[in-house]
Enzyme design. Structure first.
Site, PDB file in Angstrom:
ATOM      1  N   PRO A  14       0.790  -1.239   0.000  1.00 47.69           N
ATOM      2  CA  PRO A  14       0.000   0.000   0.000  1.00 47.69           C
ATOM      3  C   PRO A  14       0.819   1.286   0.000  1.00 47.69           C
ATOM      4  O   PRO A  14       0.239   2.372  -0.048  1.00 47.69           O
ATOM      5  CB  PRO A  14      -0.821  -0.122   1.287  1.00 47.69           C
ATOM      6  CG  PRO A  14      -0.061  -1.053   2.153  1.00 47.69           C
ATOM      7  CD  PRO A  14       0.722  -1.972   1.276  1.00 47.69           C
ATOM      8  N   ASP A  37       2.895   1.816 -11.902  1.00 54.42           N
ATOM      9  CA  ASP A  37       1.598   2.492 -11.800  1.00 54.42           C
ATOM     10  C   ASP A  37       1.674   3.724 -10.890  1.00 54.42           C
ATOM     11  O   ASP A  37       2.620   3.859 -10.127  1.00 54.42           O
ATOM     12  CB  ASP A  37       0.579   1.548 -11.155  1.00 54.42           C
ATOM     13  CG  ASP A  37       0.032   0.549 -12.138  1.00 54.42           C
ATOM     14  OD1 ASP A  37       0.277   0.703 -13.327  1.00 54.42           O
ATOM     15  OD2 ASP A  37      -0.653  -0.382 -11.670  1.00 54.42           O
ATOM     16  N   LYS A  59      -2.325   4.653 -14.185  1.00 56.46           N
ATOM     17  CA  LYS A  59      -3.728   4.887 -14.533  1.00 56.46           C
ATOM     18  C   LYS A  59      -4.392   5.540 -13.341  1.00 56.46           C
ATOM     19  O   LYS A  59      -4.454   4.967 -12.264  1.00 56.46           O
ATOM     20  CB  LYS A  59      -4.445   3.569 -14.827  1.00 56.46           C
ATOM     21  CG  LYS A  59      -4.001   2.938 -16.118  1.00 56.46           C
ATOM     22  CD  LYS A  59      -4.897   1.790 -16.463  1.00 56.46           C
ATOM     23  CE  LYS A  59      -4.168   0.551 -16.521  1.00 56.46           C
ATOM     24  NZ  LYS A  59      -4.015  -0.515 -15.852  1.00 56.46           N
ATOM     25  N   GLY A  90       0.711  -1.261  -7.292  1.00 57.62           N
ATOM     26  CA  GLY A  90       0.371  -1.017  -5.889  1.00 57.62           C
ATOM     27  C   GLY A  90      -0.367  -2.220  -5.309  1.00 57.62           C
ATOM     28  O   GLY A  90      -1.076  -2.922  -6.026  1.00 57.62           O
ATOM     29  N   GLY A  91      -0.193  -2.455  -4.027  1.00 62.14           N
ATOM     30  CA  GLY A  91      -0.909  -3.558  -3.367  1.00 62.14           C
ATOM     31  C   GLY A  91      -0.474  -4.900  -3.897  1.00 62.14           C
ATOM     32  O   GLY A  91       0.711  -5.198  -3.992  1.00 62.14           O
ATOM     33  N   ASP A  92      -1.451  -5.708  -4.280  1.00 57.76           N
ATOM     34  CA  ASP A  92      -1.188  -7.035  -4.841  1.00 57.76           C
ATOM     35  C   ASP A  92      -1.623  -7.046  -6.309  1.00 57.76           C
ATOM     36  O   ASP A  92      -2.683  -6.496  -6.636  1.00 57.76           O
ATOM     37  CB  ASP A  92      -1.987  -8.090  -4.055  1.00 57.76           C
ATOM     38  CG  ASP A  92      -1.703  -9.485  -4.590  1.00 57.76           C
ATOM     39  OD1 ASP A  92      -0.752 -10.100  -4.106  1.00 57.76           O
ATOM     40  OD2 ASP A  92      -2.420  -9.941  -5.519  1.00 57.76           O
ATOM     41  N   THR A 120      -2.107  -6.254   0.081  1.00 55.23           N
ATOM     42  CA  THR A 120      -3.177  -5.502  -0.562  1.00 55.23           C
ATOM     43  C   THR A 120      -3.639  -4.348   0.346  1.00 55.23           C
ATOM     44  O   THR A 120      -3.506  -4.411   1.575  1.00 55.23           O
ATOM     45  CB  THR A 120      -4.336  -6.433  -0.957  1.00 55.23           C
ATOM     46  OG1 THR A 120      -5.252  -5.689  -1.753  1.00 55.23           O
ATOM     47  CG2 THR A 120      -5.073  -6.995   0.245  1.00 55.23           C
ATOM     48  N   ALA A 121      -4.180  -3.297  -0.282  1.00 57.25           N
ATOM     49  CA  ALA A 121      -4.544  -2.087   0.469  1.00 57.25           C
ATOM     50  C   ALA A 121      -5.463  -2.385   1.651  1.00 57.25           C
ATOM     51  O   ALA A 121      -5.360  -1.742   2.701  1.00 57.25           O
ATOM     52  CB  ALA A 121      -5.209  -1.089  -0.475  1.00 57.25           C
ATOM     53  N   MET A 172     -11.757   1.703  -4.381  1.00 57.25           N
ATOM     54  CA  MET A 172     -12.232   2.691  -5.358  1.00 57.25           C
ATOM     55  C   MET A 172     -13.676   3.104  -5.057  1.00 57.25           C
ATOM     56  O   MET A 172     -14.499   3.241  -5.957  1.00 57.25           O
ATOM     57  CB  MET A 172     -12.121   2.130  -6.788  1.00 57.25           C
ATOM     58  CG  MET A 172     -10.678   1.861  -7.184  1.00 57.25           C
ATOM     59  SD  MET A 172     -10.511   0.830  -8.639  1.00 57.25           S
ATOM     60  CE  MET A 172     -10.615  -0.808  -7.964  1.00 57.25           C
TER      61      MET A 172
HETATM   62  C1  LIG Z   1      -6.822  -0.212  -8.926  1.00 56.85           C
HETATM   63  S1  LIG Z   1      -7.028  -0.563  -7.226  1.00 56.85           S
HETATM   64  C2  LIG Z   1      -5.522  -1.404  -6.923  1.00 56.85           C
HETATM   65  C3  LIG Z   1      -5.564  -2.262  -5.694  1.00 56.85           C
HETATM   66  C4  LIG Z   1      -4.226  -2.916  -5.407  1.00 56.85           C
HETATM   67  N1  LIG Z   1      -3.907  -3.877  -6.431  1.00 56.85           N
HETATM   68  C5  LIG Z   1      -4.219  -3.580  -4.052  1.00 56.85           C
HETATM   69  O1  LIG Z   1      -4.111  -4.804  -3.974  1.00 56.85           O
HETATM   70  O2  LIG Z   1      -4.301  -2.852  -3.056  1.00 56.85           O
HETATM   71  C6  LIG Z   1      -6.759   1.021  -6.520  1.00 56.85           C
HETATM   72  C7  LIG Z   1      -7.517   1.223  -5.231  1.00 56.85           C
HETATM   73  O3  LIG Z   1      -6.863   0.556  -4.148  1.00 56.85           O
HETATM   74  C8  LIG Z   1      -7.083   1.277  -2.948  1.00 56.85           C
HETATM   75  N2  LIG Z   1      -5.775   1.660  -2.381  1.00 56.85           N
HETATM   76  C9  LIG Z   1      -4.566   1.382  -2.884  1.00 56.85           C
HETATM   77  N3  LIG Z   1      -3.586   1.834  -2.074  1.00 56.85           N
HETATM   78  C10 LIG Z   1      -4.209   2.420  -1.032  1.00 56.85           C
HETATM   79  C11 LIG Z   1      -3.747   3.072   0.151  1.00 56.85           C
HETATM   80  N4  LIG Z   1      -2.446   3.224   0.419  1.00 56.85           N
HETATM   81  N5  LIG Z   1      -4.671   3.545   1.011  1.00 56.85           N
HETATM   82  C12 LIG Z   1      -5.991   3.408   0.767  1.00 56.85           C
HETATM   83  N6  LIG Z   1      -6.484   2.794  -0.317  1.00 56.85           N
HETATM   84  C13 LIG Z   1      -5.605   2.302  -1.209  1.00 56.85           C
HETATM   85  C14 LIG Z   1      -7.919   2.497  -3.318  1.00 56.85           C
HETATM   86  O4  LIG Z   1      -9.289   2.163  -3.158  1.00 56.85           O
HETATM   87  C15 LIG Z   1      -7.577   2.658  -4.779  1.00 56.85           C
HETATM   88  O5  LIG Z   1      -8.566   3.388  -5.475  1.00 56.85           O
END
Ligand SMILES: C[S@@+](CC[C@H](N)C(=O)[O-])C[C@H]1O[C@@H](n2cnc3c(N)ncnc32)[C@H](O)[C@@H]1O
Length: 260
Positions: A14, A37, A59, A90-92, A120-121, A172
């Site tokens: 995250p 990204d 994106k 970001g995240g997974d 993941t976030a 999101m």
């Molecule tokens: C396209 S998704 C990607 C998710 C990512 N693959 C994951 O596993 O966390 C993007 C969304 O993840 C969430 N997100 C990602 N990083 C975050 C963070 N540091 N804090 C809060 N929400 C986060 C938000 O909802 C953001 O709009």
């Protein structure tokens, strides 16, 4: 025998670079070219070797630097040139990250890739906000959903979501927050159900806003949280109230802005 990969789809977590896996760091240090990204934090990018070529393919909502097909084509082109290609997400990569689509695109060209999981976030946000996603007293299930579908609509399985003893984590979900909260209440969850919005979890600008399904949309409109944000709905949000003063630095440092 499995093919050796020279493309890596890497989850960077995250934001806090200390949440990278050792595998992610190892692979990043081998990179010739890196496609990343907008959710990959600057602190994570600093860990890349200087010789690596960095390509931003980010994106952001409604503003895509490159279309997904163009990103896929870039991955294929660099891999075919024999370079060690690291795709940072970001995240997974497999949680709302289009990792599956990129893996399929590479496979269609006979290119093997390795997927390196990331935090993941939802897990980062839960930990830093002091909200356990499951808890024997409050929730036996946890679902991850996206509030943002391909065509911009929010076509969720409301009945399945509005179940008692279940935590809902919405990725999101900020733009559609009023619709989300109204939909859950309309399908049976009490308006007093606790709900939290976590902004920029694990990053210096992290902020947690706590309310209920009835109050969170107005709180969010007033406080204008900065993306990325995540919404957590369910009785588990209450646990944070008892823990707040007892949790060590990273969680205690977050600003609890409101309770309603
Ligand atoms: C396209 S998704 C990607 C998710 C990512 N693959 C994951 O596993 O966390 C993007 C969304 O993840 C969430 N997100 C990602 N990083 C975050 C963070 N540091 N804090 C809060 N929400 C986060 C938000 O909802 C953001 O709009």
């Amino acid at each position: 025998m499995r093919a050796r990969a020279n493309v890596y789809l890497v989850g960077t977590g995250p934001g806090d670079p200390e949440l990278l896996t050792l595998r992610a760091l190892k692979v990043m240090q081998r990179a010739d070219v890196v496609l990343y990204d907008h959710l990959v934090s600057a602190a994570v990018l600093e860990l890349l070797p200087r010789r690596a070529e960095l390509v931003y393919v980010g994106k952001v909502r409604a503003s895509h630097t490159l279309r997904q097909e163009e990103i896929n084509a870039l991955l294929v082109r660099h891999a075919r040139a024999g370079r060690c290609v690291v795709r940072l997400k970001g995240g997974d990569p497999f949680v709302f990250g289009r990792g599956g689509e990129e893996m399929e695109a590479l496979a269609a060209h006979g290119i093997a890739c390795e997927v390196v999981p990331g935090v993941t976030a939802a897990l980062g946000a839960a930990a830093c906000a002091g909200i356990p996603l499951t808890h024997r007293d409050h929730a036996q299930a946890c679902v991850f959903v996206t509030g943002n579908l391909r065509d911009g609509s929010m076509d969720l399985d409301w009945r399945a979501l509005a179940r008692p003893r279940q935590t809902i984590v919405v990725y999101m979900g900020l733009t559609g927050l009023p619709r989300l909260c109204a939909g859950l209440v309309g399908h049976g969850l009490p308006p007093t159900t606790p709900a939290a919005l976590v902004q920029q979890a694990t990053l210096p600008a992290q902020r947690v806003v706590v309310g209920s399904l009835a109050s969170l949309p107005a709180l969010a409109a007033r406080l204008a949280p900065q993306a990325p944000t995540l919404v957590i709905v369910g009785e588990v949000v209450r646990v944070r109230e008892h823990l707040d003063r007892l949790i060590a630095e990273p969680v205690a440092a977050t600003a609890a802005l409101a309770a309603g």
